[in-house]
Motif scaffolding. Structure first.
Motif, mmCIF file in Angstrom:
data_model
loop_
_atom_site.group_PDB
_atom_site.id
_atom_site.type_symbol
_atom_site.label_atom_id
_atom_site.label_comp_id
_atom_site.label_asym_id
_atom_site.label_seq_id
_atom_site.Cartn_x
_atom_site.Cartn_y
_atom_site.Cartn_z
ATOM 1 N N VAL A 139 -3.497 -3.848 10.972
ATOM 2 C CA VAL A 139 -3.073 -5.180 10.437
ATOM 3 C C VAL A 139 -3.970 -6.172 11.449
ATOM 4 O O VAL A 139 -4.492 -7.068 11.173
ATOM 5 C CB VAL A 139 -1.877 -5.514 10.363
ATOM 6 C CG1 VAL A 139 -1.469 -6.832 10.147
ATOM 7 C CG2 VAL A 139 -1.397 -4.751 9.173
ATOM 8 N N MET A 158 -3.038 6.850 3.665
ATOM 9 C CA MET A 158 -3.155 5.476 4.146
ATOM 10 C C MET A 158 -3.588 5.505 5.594
ATOM 11 O O MET A 158 -4.187 4.506 6.222
ATOM 12 C CB MET A 158 -1.696 4.745 3.911
ATOM 13 C CG MET A 158 -1.508 4.002 2.581
ATOM 14 S SD MET A 158 -2.713 3.585 1.532
ATOM 15 C CE MET A 158 -3.580 2.024 2.656
ATOM 16 N N VAL A 200 1.767 -7.570 5.204
ATOM 17 C CA VAL A 200 1.248 -6.225 4.855
ATOM 18 C C VAL A 200 2.451 -5.457 4.793
ATOM 19 O O VAL A 200 3.290 -5.370 5.768
ATOM 20 C CB VAL A 200 -0.008 -5.376 5.476
ATOM 21 C CG1 VAL A 200 0.012 -4.047 5.142
ATOM 22 C CG2 VAL A 200 -1.329 -6.433 5.315
ATOM 23 N N PHE A 230 0.947 -1.085 0.015
ATOM 24 C CA PHE A 230 -0.071 0.046 0.152
ATOM 25 C C PHE A 230 1.039 1.278 -0.181
ATOM 26 O O PHE A 230 1.564 1.552 1.049
ATOM 27 C CB PHE A 230 -0.993 -0.052 1.277
ATOM 28 C CG PHE A 230 -1.885 -1.162 1.117
ATOM 29 C CD1 PHE A 230 -3.058 -1.262 0.464
ATOM 30 C CD2 PHE A 230 -1.230 -2.458 1.970
ATOM 31 C CE1 PHE A 230 -3.795 -2.327 0.699
ATOM 32 C CE2 PHE A 230 -2.110 -3.546 1.744
ATOM 33 C CZ PHE A 230 -3.636 -3.588 1.200
ATOM 34 N N VAL A 244 3.340 -1.204 4.071
ATOM 35 C CA VAL A 244 2.742 0.156 3.799
ATOM 36 C C VAL A 244 4.196 1.163 3.662
ATOM 37 O O VAL A 244 4.958 1.098 4.233
ATOM 38 C CB VAL A 244 2.106 0.827 5.075
ATOM 39 C CG1 VAL A 244 1.701 2.272 4.714
ATOM 40 C CG2 VAL A 244 0.702 -0.056 5.416
ATOM 41 N N PHE A 302 -0.552 1.289 11.787
ATOM 42 C CA PHE A 302 -0.746 0.331 10.996
ATOM 43 C C PHE A 302 -0.506 -1.079 11.533
ATOM 44 O O PHE A 302 -1.281 -2.136 11.141
ATOM 45 C CB PHE A 302 0.240 0.423 9.554
ATOM 46 C CG PHE A 302 -0.009 1.604 9.078
ATOM 47 C CD1 PHE A 302 -1.234 1.688 8.156
ATOM 48 C CD2 PHE A 302 0.952 2.586 8.891
ATOM 49 C CE1 PHE A 302 -1.410 2.983 7.574
ATOM 50 C CE2 PHE A 302 0.763 3.765 8.161
ATOM 51 C CZ PHE A 302 -0.439 3.768 7.512
ATOM 52 N N GLN A 350 -6.931 2.805 6.042
ATOM 53 C CA GLN A 350 -6.929 1.878 6.838
ATOM 54 C C GLN A 350 -8.023 0.890 6.501
ATOM 55 O O GLN A 350 -7.679 -0.356 6.509
ATOM 56 C CB GLN A 350 -7.184 1.972 8.335
ATOM 57 C CG GLN A 350 -5.927 3.193 8.762
ATOM 58 C CD GLN A 350 -5.626 3.064 10.462
ATOM 59 O OE1 GLN A 350 -6.018 2.138 10.977
ATOM 60 N NE2 GLN A 350 -5.679 4.392 10.924
ATOM 61 N N ILE A 376 -6.754 -1.391 3.541
ATOM 62 C CA ILE A 376 -6.017 -2.322 3.956
ATOM 63 C C ILE A 376 -6.935 -3.590 4.503
ATOM 64 O O ILE A 376 -6.703 -4.786 4.174
ATOM 65 C CB ILE A 376 -4.989 -1.695 5.070
ATOM 66 C CG1 ILE A 376 -4.113 -0.813 4.374
ATOM 67 C CG2 ILE A 376 -4.019 -3.196 5.622
ATOM 68 C CD1 ILE A 376 -3.056 -0.400 5.503
ATOM 69 N N LYS A 377 -7.745 -3.383 5.424
ATOM 70 C CA LYS A 377 -8.554 -4.334 5.934
ATOM 71 C C LYS A 377 -9.106 -5.280 4.993
ATOM 72 O O LYS A 377 -9.260 -6.227 4.830
ATOM 73 C CB LYS A 377 -9.516 -3.641 7.062
ATOM 74 C CG LYS A 377 -8.593 -3.325 8.402
ATOM 75 C CD LYS A 377 -9.668 -2.625 9.253
ATOM 76 C CE LYS A 377 -9.104 -1.457 10.056
ATOM 77 N NZ LYS A 377 -10.000 -0.840 10.914
#
Lengths: 188, 668, 296
Positions: free
Chosen positions: B82, B43, B64, B7, B66, B78, B49, B52-53
């Motif tokens: 995660v 991000m 992951v 990301f 970032v 982060f 966020q 990402i999830k």
């Protein structure tokens, strides 16, 4: 000479009593000078005159050209963040200066004198008289005379002055006012 | 099977204006093990966020990366994100493409983008080797230490104690009270300083949760947050505290004489003394440097001893020695205060030689009713009342050449206060104040300053004083009225210099002992200038008052309260989570050389004997073992270990090498 | 509505258009202006520059005469208004000042007769701007900048409008149908008598105002002060020639434009007496309207 020797407390007191303005309130931000339409032509800006006044250098302030060039437009007094009537201080300094014979701007003083003399004798302004007398006094004989003819043509000038009915009353006002000023000075 | 999601954050224009984020995401999409790669404006924002999830779910990600800012900024953000997505928080890596890339390579956009791609690939290589880690726990000693017994320390200790925790105040002088005890009045309310301070001093000394350790020095700090071991040296008072009743007879009879530091050396005090009448504890100490007995002992004689003779309690103990002991604390508040700049560096102000050129703190003692002149403002030279006083601000402050570059923050207000005190005490005395700027950013402060000028008639002159010299019995002060644009000279009877606030002269040494940061000037460094003003970079150690930078009493008290809250928050926990990024030693590889034991700064490694079967025989040998609760994860052991037995969790040798490999591949 | 009327010295001579138009417009609106008999000069800037008490007493005498007649005083000239208002305010503020002034002028003056700016009267008392029916010739298409000058609205304790962004004149002009062009010089000082006694100081002050007015795109300047009028109108040609600029900016008293909107005759209002030719612009308004009307 030390600062203490230059500072004149009596004059500082007189300035306060006659202007009723507390110059110590001035915090010298310069907003007065910044907004003054005449500042660029002055020897000292209004802020500096105020600084002289608050430091007790009143004698020096009275000798500036600035106090004579002030047009009393009151922009400074209106905008002052501390509510100091700067124009009132300039005016009082001008009066005090004249009383002591400090005339840094001779032409402006002459203009005022002629103006007052005409009003004193006629009760009203007589513009041709003002212009001619000013020109004689300042030596600029033909200043503004080019406007005379058009003025006459447009019937905007009375060549014959106003005939006063109140002349004695006006003269008395001048005399009594002068006495009142004198008394204030005497009280110092 | 590793399934990595990448990301890439634009951080608004912070990264996006330099690094081609879309290109970074595009490049990484084709990198081994990467199954998903996108870029996004912010991000760290909630939608960021969520991105990402959702990706973790949708693409069945198990790792992951970032690419954004420094881990200092958002690693915790982060990791939490995660974890919410169902992964172990340590299955996450951050590539810093802001501080390490866009900010330092602005204007070189192509190269910056290439570097960002490299950093991202390294992070992917590393995350593929990451292992699931769990945080450990350590116990908390529910007791705090406050170093320094001035108003900052007293207030912090009272706030901690009132929350129900034990707290010790460690003070190096014989009494608590600090600088505030020396000050006469406080701005902007002109409260009597002692009148508002001494009740707090008494409250601290009588509080069941507070223990005072005065006339003592901090020697050593070991341990870590929640578990500090502090070594303290209690200096010999030469007076048995348990016997002394504080009657003061000894002080009145003592023939020894020394400069009275509390009164800025304006008078003498006896060798056995309390710094001031309201001292706490109100029991004297012997100043062995000026005591006749101790001085004569150096010459092999043994004279005087009057204090022991007159003491009705038999409390004098000339043989007492320093005591060293260790105490345990869960948290520490540093409240060590400040010192006053020494204006004697200025030759143009007389190198400190003119008796009537004094400092602000001198003046506080001069004007104080219990000071050497009983509060009469007189000049030190002839004890006459000064008729003209000149005050000079910014002495040592804002002078990077000869003093300090910073503004000391308090001088504008205390100079105004002192000027009003002079005008109150001596209405005929003229006061002039030279200043460069008037800085009064506090509640009621500017109003106070304006009253000083308008109601008290104090004359302010804008300009720095260039020279002060003696002229007969008086002083000539030369400055400029920069508002009028001309030099002025003032004939003065006394000059007060507003000396800068500077750190204690041993502040740097103290910071090293405690293990916290300090700046070029020696002020202790807070964790974050805005968001962590009372924390330090060392967990469990907090700052209060002027040791962190110049500040006045209200700010000091506020900061002390803030530090106390942080301490209480810490002490309220029974256990603390510990970072799992600690070192481990593989006993199979360890040769037992013990090099790691020597390099470990936290004394976390020790050698132990193990037994093992080798070739049919049971042999015993020594191997190193790490105490995880002491280990801070610095990695010194891993680089020292010659057999690669030491490995730092989350930064294992395998992980570091994977990063190096990734970088080298892109270069080749 | 009845007021004592104080024309002041200018309106007798150089500012005669202000006098003519004021009287004409007042009559049309039914305002009775009773000229103060035997009024005297307010002293302008010369009196108060020389003597504090003279500066207050000269205008106080006029106010005292009006007070005896039970009338407030309508004052067209900004300078006369400022001096008179100052005298009134000082008298109301202090018993001591009042006693001294009464002694000097030899008449009672309690501060009951108020100095009122003519601009203020037209704006506040009459609500002309709401009375569309009275307008026979709306000033459609006329772009004006409003110039109050410095003295009309300063200082605050004597003023009737905002000292930095006054609106009374703007509202009157808008009501007359003119387009008021915004600019930053509404209350800047024109230099007043400095143009006469220190031209090198005074002229640049007037010049700045003319430059700003020209730059604003306005067709003309509207003012309420005869001193400002003298500087902006009489000296416009001279200032322009010195820098080779033809300003061509007629300057009107607001009363003249009120008269134009009431379709009064230019001569009656004094418009032909201006230095900068001012008739063509107002004549055009009428013609434009007629043409428009004709086509419709």
């Amino acid at each position: 000479m030390t600062l203490q020797e230059m500072q004149n407390q009596e004059l500082r007191d007189e300035l306060f009593l006659r202007s009723q303005v507390d110059v110590t309130k001035c915090y010298q931000c310069g907003k007065c000078t910044a907004g003054c339409p005449v500042a660029e032509h002055m020897d000292y800006g209004p802020r500096q005159v105020m600084r002289m006044a608050q430091m007790g250098l009143v004698e020096e302030a009275m000798k500036t050209k600035a106090i004579w060039l002030c047009a009393t437009c009151e922009t400074c007094s209106t905008r002052c963040p501390k509510g100091v009537e700067v124009a009132k201080v300039m005016e009082t300094l001008r009066i005090m200066a004249k009383e002591r014979g400090y005339i840094a701007e001779k032409n402006i003083d002459k203009f005022n004198n002629i103006y007052n003399t005409i009003v004193k004798s006629l009760g009203r302004m007589y513009e041709p008289g003002l212009i001619v007398s000013r020109n004689v006094a300042t030596g600029h004989l033909f200043q503004d005379t080019s406007y005379g003819i058009p003025y006459l043509a447009k019937q905007k000038l009375n060549l014959v002055p106003h005939k006063p009915k109140n002349s004695e009353e006006i003269k008395s006002i001048f005399a009594k006012a002068a006495a009142m000023d004198e008394a204030e000075r005497g009280n110092r | 099977m590793e399934r990595v999601g990448v990301f890439v954050c634009h951080c608004g224009s912070n990264i996006g204006s330099v690094v081609d984020c879309a290109k970074v995401a595009e490049e990484l999409r084709n990198y081994p093990n990467v199954v998903h790669s996108v870029d996004y404006k912010y991000m760290c924002s909630e939608p960021g966020q969520n991105l990402i999830k959702e990706a973790v779910k949708e693409h069945n990600l198990n790792r992951v990366v970032v690419c954004s800012c420094s881990p200092r900024m958002h690693e915790n953000t982060f990791r939490a994100c995660v974890a919410q997505a169902g992964l172990n928080p340590y299955m996450f890596e951050m590539a810093n493409i802001r501080e390490h890339c866009s900010w330092v390579h602005a204007g070189h956009n192509e190269e910056a983008t290439a570097k960002a791609i490299d950093l991202a690939k390294m992070a992917v290589a590393k995350v593929c080797k990451n292992k699931e880690l769990k945080k450990g726990h350590s116990p908390v000693t529910k007791r705090a230490l406050v170093v320094g017994g001035g108003i900052a320390g007293i207030q912090a200790a009272l706030d901690i104690a009132n929350n129900g925790y034990q707290v010790d105040i460690l003070e190096r002088t014989p009494s608590i009270g600090g600088k505030m005890a020396q000050i006469d009045k406080t701005f902007p309310t002109i409260d009597c300083s002692a009148c508002i301070l001494t009740p707090r001093m008494v409250e601290a000394s009588s509080h069941p949760n507070i223990k005072l350790i005065t006339f003592a020095e901090l020697e050593k700090v070991e341990g870590y947050v929640g578990n500090f071991d502090v070594t303290i040296r209690s200096k010999a008072r030469s007076v048995d505290m348990s016997k002394c009743t504080g009657c003061g007879t000894c002080m009145t009879k003592c023939p020894g004489k020394a400069d009275d530091e509390f009164n800025m050396n304006l008078q003498k005090r006896p060798a056995i003394y309390t710094p001031f009448p309201q001292a706490i504890p109100n029991k004297p100490v012997i100043d062995r440097e000026s005591c006749l007995k101790f001085k004569s002992r150096k010459d092999g004689k043994d004279v005087c001893g009057i204090c022991a003779k007159v003491c009705p309690a038999g409390a004098i103990d000339y043989e007492q020695e320093d005591e060293i002991f260790v105490e345990h604390y869960g948290a520490i508040v540093m409240a060590t205060g400040y010192d006053q700049f020494d204006h004697s560096v200025y030759g143009e102000y007389g190198y400190g030689k003119y008796p009537d050129v004094i400092s602000g703190l001198h003046f506080e003692r001069l004007v104080n009713a219990s000071g050497p002149t009983m509060g009469h403002i007189v000049r030190p030279s002839d004890h006459k009342e000064p008729k003209t006083v000149v005050m000079v601000k910014c002495v040592g402050s804002r002078d990077p050449e000869h003093g300090k570059s910073y503004c000391s923050r308090t001088c504008c207000m205390y100079s105004a206060k002192q000027a009003t005190l002079i005008r109150d005490h001596c209405p005929d005395t003229k006061v002039y104040i030279f200043y460069m700027d008037v800085r009064t950013p506090g509640k009621g402060y500017d109003e106070f300053y304006n009253r000083t000028r308008e109601e008290y008639g104090v004359e302010y002159i804008r300009g720095r004083v260039s020279k002060i010299y003696q002229d007969g019995e008086q002083l000539i002060v030369k400055g400029e009225d920069s508002l009028l644009g001309r030099p002025v000279e003032i004939l003065a009877d006394m000059v007060i210099l507003a000396d800068a606030m500077i750190p204690q002269n041993d502040a740097a040494k103290m910071a090293q002992i405690v293990g916290i940061g300090y700046d070029n000037d020696g002020w202790f460094t807070e964790a974050h200038a805005k968001l962590g003003p009372v924390e330090t970079h060392t967990a469990g150690i907090f700052l209060a008052g002027a040791c962190q930078g110049p500040k006045d009493i209200p700010d000091t008290v506020a900061q002390a309260g803030a530090a106390a809250v942080k301490v209480c928050g810490l002490l309220s926990k029974d256990q603390l989570e510990t970072d799992p990024c600690t070192s481990e030693i593989d006993p199979a590889l360890c040769a037992g050389c013990g090099h790691c034991v020597g390099v470990c700064p936290y004394k976390a490694i020790s050698l132990e004997t193990i037994e093992e079967r080798k070739a049919g025989k049971t042999i015993s040998r020594q191997v190193a073992k790490v105490n995880a609760s002491l280990c801070q994860g610095c990695g010194a052991c891993t680089v020292t270990c010659r057999s690669s037995a030491a490995n730092l969790n989350h930064f294992t040798n395998a992980q570091i090498l994977a990063e190096v490999d990734a970088l080298c591949q892109t270069i080749l | 509505m009845e007021y004592a009327y104080y024309p002041g010295c200018s309106l007798d001579s150089t500012g005669i258009e202000f006098n003519l138009s004021t009287k004409a417009v007042a009559k049309a609106f039914g305002i009775q202006l009773v000229e103060i008999p035997d009024w005297n000069c307010c002293g302008a800037s010369a009196a108060h520059s020389t003597s504090h008490w003279l500066g207050l007493s000269l205008p106080a005498r006029n106010l005292a005469i009006a007070e005896a007649a039970g009338l407030d005083v309508a004052i067209p000239c900004a300078a006369c208004y400022a001096r008179s208002k100052r005298a009134e305010v000082e008298v109301c503020k202090s018993e001591e000042t009042r006693a001294k002034i009464e002694e000097i002028i030899g008449r009672p003056y309690k501060g009951e007769s108020k100095a009122r700016a003519l601009l203020d009267i037209f704006h506040r008392d009459l609500g002309v701007y709401t009375d569309k029916n009275a307008l026979k010739k709306p000033l459609a298409g006329l772009k004006v900048v409003t110039y109050y000058g410095c003295l009309m609205v300063r200082p605050v304790d004597t003023g009737f409008d905002d000292p930095e962004d006054p609106i009374s004149l703007d509202e009157i002009m808008t009501a007359l149908g003119a387009e008021v062009v915004p600019w930053g010089f509404k209350t800047e000082c024109c230099g007043a008598s400095l143009t006469a006694c220190r031209p090198e100081v005074g002229f640049p002050m007037t010049e700045k105002i003319l430059d700003a007015a020209k730059k604003s795109g306005a067709d003309c300047i509207v003012t309420a002060c005869p001193m400002c009028m003298a500087n902006l109108d009489m000296r416009q040609d001279q200032i322009g020639k010195a820098k080779n600029v033809h300003y061509d900016l007629p300057v009107y008293y607001f009363t003249e434009l009120l008269g134009v909107a009431l379709n009064m005759n230019n001569k009656e209002l004094g418009i032909p007496r201006h230095f900068v030719p001012a008739e063509a612009l107002v004549n055009k308004i009428g013609q434009a309207k007629t043409t428009e009307g004709g086509e419709a």
